[in-house]
Scaffold this motif. Structure first.
Motif, short mmCIF file in Angstrom:
data_model
loop_
_atom_site.label_atom_id
_atom_site.label_comp_id
_atom_site.label_asym_id
_atom_site.label_seq_id
_atom_site.Cartn_x
_atom_site.Cartn_y
_atom_site.Cartn_z
N LEU A 1 39.02 34.33 37.43
CA LEU A 1 40.40 34.76 37.64
C LEU A 1 40.48 35.73 38.82
CD1 LEU A 1 43.39 35.07 36.86
CD2 LEU A 1 42.68 36.83 35.21
N ALA A 2 39.52 36.66 38.89
CA ALA A 2 39.50 37.61 40.00
C ALA A 2 39.36 36.88 41.34
CB ALA A 2 38.34 38.60 39.82
N ALA A 3 38.50 35.87 41.37
CA ALA A 3 38.32 35.11 42.61
C ALA A 3 39.58 34.34 42.97
CB ALA A 3 37.13 34.17 42.46
N ASP A 4 40.27 33.81 41.97
CA ASP A 4 41.53 33.11 42.23
C ASP A 4 42.58 34.07 42.77
OD1 ASP A 4 43.29 30.73 42.00
OD2 ASP A 4 44.32 31.97 40.52
N MET A 5 42.64 35.27 42.20
CA MET A 5 43.58 36.28 42.71
C MET A 5 43.28 36.63 44.16
SD MET A 5 43.96 38.90 39.46
CE MET A 5 45.14 39.96 40.36
N ARG A 6 42.00 36.72 44.48
CA ARG A 6 41.62 36.99 45.88
C ARG A 6 42.13 35.88 46.79
NH1 ARG A 6 35.44 36.30 47.09
NH2 ARG A 6 36.12 34.17 46.59
N SER B 1 45.56 42.25 46.34
CA SER B 1 44.76 43.36 46.84
C SER B 1 43.56 43.62 45.92
CB SER B 1 45.61 44.63 46.92
OG SER B 1 45.91 45.12 45.62
N PHE B 2 42.58 44.32 46.46
CA PHE B 2 41.39 44.66 45.68
C PHE B 2 41.76 45.49 44.46
CE2 PHE B 2 37.50 47.13 44.80
CZ PHE B 2 36.59 46.09 44.69
N ASP B 3 42.65 46.46 44.65
CA ASP B 3 43.04 47.32 43.52
C ASP B 3 43.77 46.53 42.44
OD1 ASP B 3 41.88 49.66 44.43
OD2 ASP B 3 43.65 50.29 45.55
N ALA B 4 44.59 45.57 42.85
CA ALA B 4 45.30 44.74 41.88
C ALA B 4 44.31 43.89 41.08
CB ALA B 4 46.32 43.85 42.57
N ILE B 5 43.33 43.32 41.76
CA ILE B 5 42.30 42.52 41.10
C ILE B 5 41.50 43.39 40.13
CG2 ILE B 5 40.16 41.23 41.47
CD1 ILE B 5 41.36 40.38 44.21
N ARG C 1 39.77 44.95 34.65
CA ARG C 1 39.52 46.01 33.65
C ARG C 1 40.41 45.85 32.43
NH1 ARG C 1 38.81 50.87 38.10
NH2 ARG C 1 36.51 50.77 38.21
N SER C 2 41.67 45.48 32.66
CA SER C 2 42.58 45.30 31.54
C SER C 2 42.12 44.17 30.63
CB SER C 2 43.99 45.00 32.07
OG SER C 2 44.87 44.66 31.01
N ARG C 3 41.69 43.07 31.21
CA ARG C 3 41.27 41.92 30.41
C ARG C 3 39.95 42.19 29.69
NH1 ARG C 3 43.65 36.34 31.44
NH2 ARG C 3 45.63 36.82 32.45
N LEU C 4 39.02 42.84 30.37
CA LEU C 4 37.76 43.17 29.71
C LEU C 4 37.98 44.14 28.55
CD1 LEU C 4 35.34 43.56 32.75
CD2 LEU C 4 35.34 41.73 31.04
N ASN C 5 39.04 44.90 28.61
CA ASN C 5 39.37 45.84 27.54
C ASN C 5 39.98 45.15 26.32
OD1 ASN C 5 39.59 48.57 26.50
ND2 ASN C 5 41.79 48.40 26.81
#
Length: 291
Positions: A136-141, A146-150, A155-159
């Motif tokens: 998902l992070a790679a797709d967002m990229r 932005s890096f901060d948005a990713i 972090r939210s999902r891992l939580n």
């Protein structure tokens, strides 16, 4: 302009198609078996590894990724002009890989200074339970986020991500020494199948069902107690060497009894199967935020 590099270790069990589509770097965890060094993801498939586990008397030994491997990765990313690097890695409670990546980050900073922002994240879990978040992070990229948005989404999902894991046979756990011979004998005699909760860095046996037919209903029962808004999420159905009929049954019940929007299947890779044995079945999902 940000140029973001994303990497993870091979325990993330990200399908090759996604790895190639998104340009994710996979750093291999290695396994040693009878004098042979095997790189997870690159040298063996999950199906081949299940066969090896069933046929071999010797349990393969896993090894964490070394700081040198990560340092070389960071250097290559910087040489390609990357301004940011995100590494999401296997549970630090079960592997030294995360600590190695952090050490390499510090070494890189001493060597090159603050020329590239490096964020190393402990997933606190295993297999595609965190691998799908890396994808998902790679797709967002690729979508220009932005890096901060990713970083915030990861972090939210891992939580919130967690899983339940069921094991059909205690034979491998006995062979590896993770349970005593006496406990395995009693468990097998009674037909007990353990179900473990994988959450926040811990793997805890929370339930035991009796008989093979009870394992899928047991997984459904445990997942239903903790999942949040299943109708809005995709369940992860992860498996080792398990008959297709049991996988089909689990998928059907995830859809009809819990009401997941969708179910995504995927094999569990060697580094996790080394610990669970080949006859493992798991469900990953999102629960309530922790802390």
């Amino acid at each position: 302009m940000e140029k973001i590099h994303i990497l993870t270790d091979s325990s993330a069990d990200i399908p090759q198609q996604q790895v190639e589509l998104y340009g994710i770097e996979i750093v291999p965890i290695t396994l040693s078996h009878e004098g042979r060094v095997i790189r997870e993801y690159y040298d063996i498939t999950p199906a081949e590894y299940c066969k090896l586990l069933e046929e071999s008397r010797e349990i393969p030994v896993t090894a964490m990724v070394t700081p040198t491997v990560f340092l070389d990765s960071y250097r290559r990313a910087h040489e390609r002009g990357c301004t940011h690097l995100l590494a999401v890695l296997i549970n630090a409670n079960g592997s030294g890989t995360y600590q190695a990546a952090c050490l390499a980050r510090d070494m890189f900073r001493e060597e090159a200074g603050e020329v590239m922002r490096i964020e190393v994240i402990d997933s606190a879990t295993y297999t595609y339970i965190y691998g799908h978040i890396v994808a998902l992070a790679a797709d967002m990229r690729e979508q220009g986020e932005s890096f901060d948005a990713i970083l915030s989404v990861v972090r939210s999902r891992l939580n919130r991500v967690e899983a339940y894991l069921g094991v059909y046979s205690l034979k491998h756990l006995k062979k590896s020494g993770r349970i005593s011979g006496g406990a395995a004998f009693v468990g097998e005699a009674l037909g007990l199948k353990p179900i473990s909760h994988v959450c926040a860095g811990a793997v805890t046996v929370t339930d035991k069902v009796r008989g093979e037919k009870a394992l899928v209903p047991g997984l459904i029962r445990n997942v239903s107690r903790r999942v949040v808004q299943p109708e809005k999420q995709t369940a992860l159905l992860l498996y080792g060497d398990v008959p297709a009929a049991r996988i089909d049954e689990l998928e059907k019940r995830l859809r009809t009894e819990i009401g997941f929007k969708d179910v995504l299947r995927g094999p569990i890779g060697p580094s996790v199967l080394t610990n669970t044995g080949p006859q493992a079945l798991a469900v990953g999902y999102y629960g309530a935020p922790r802390g």
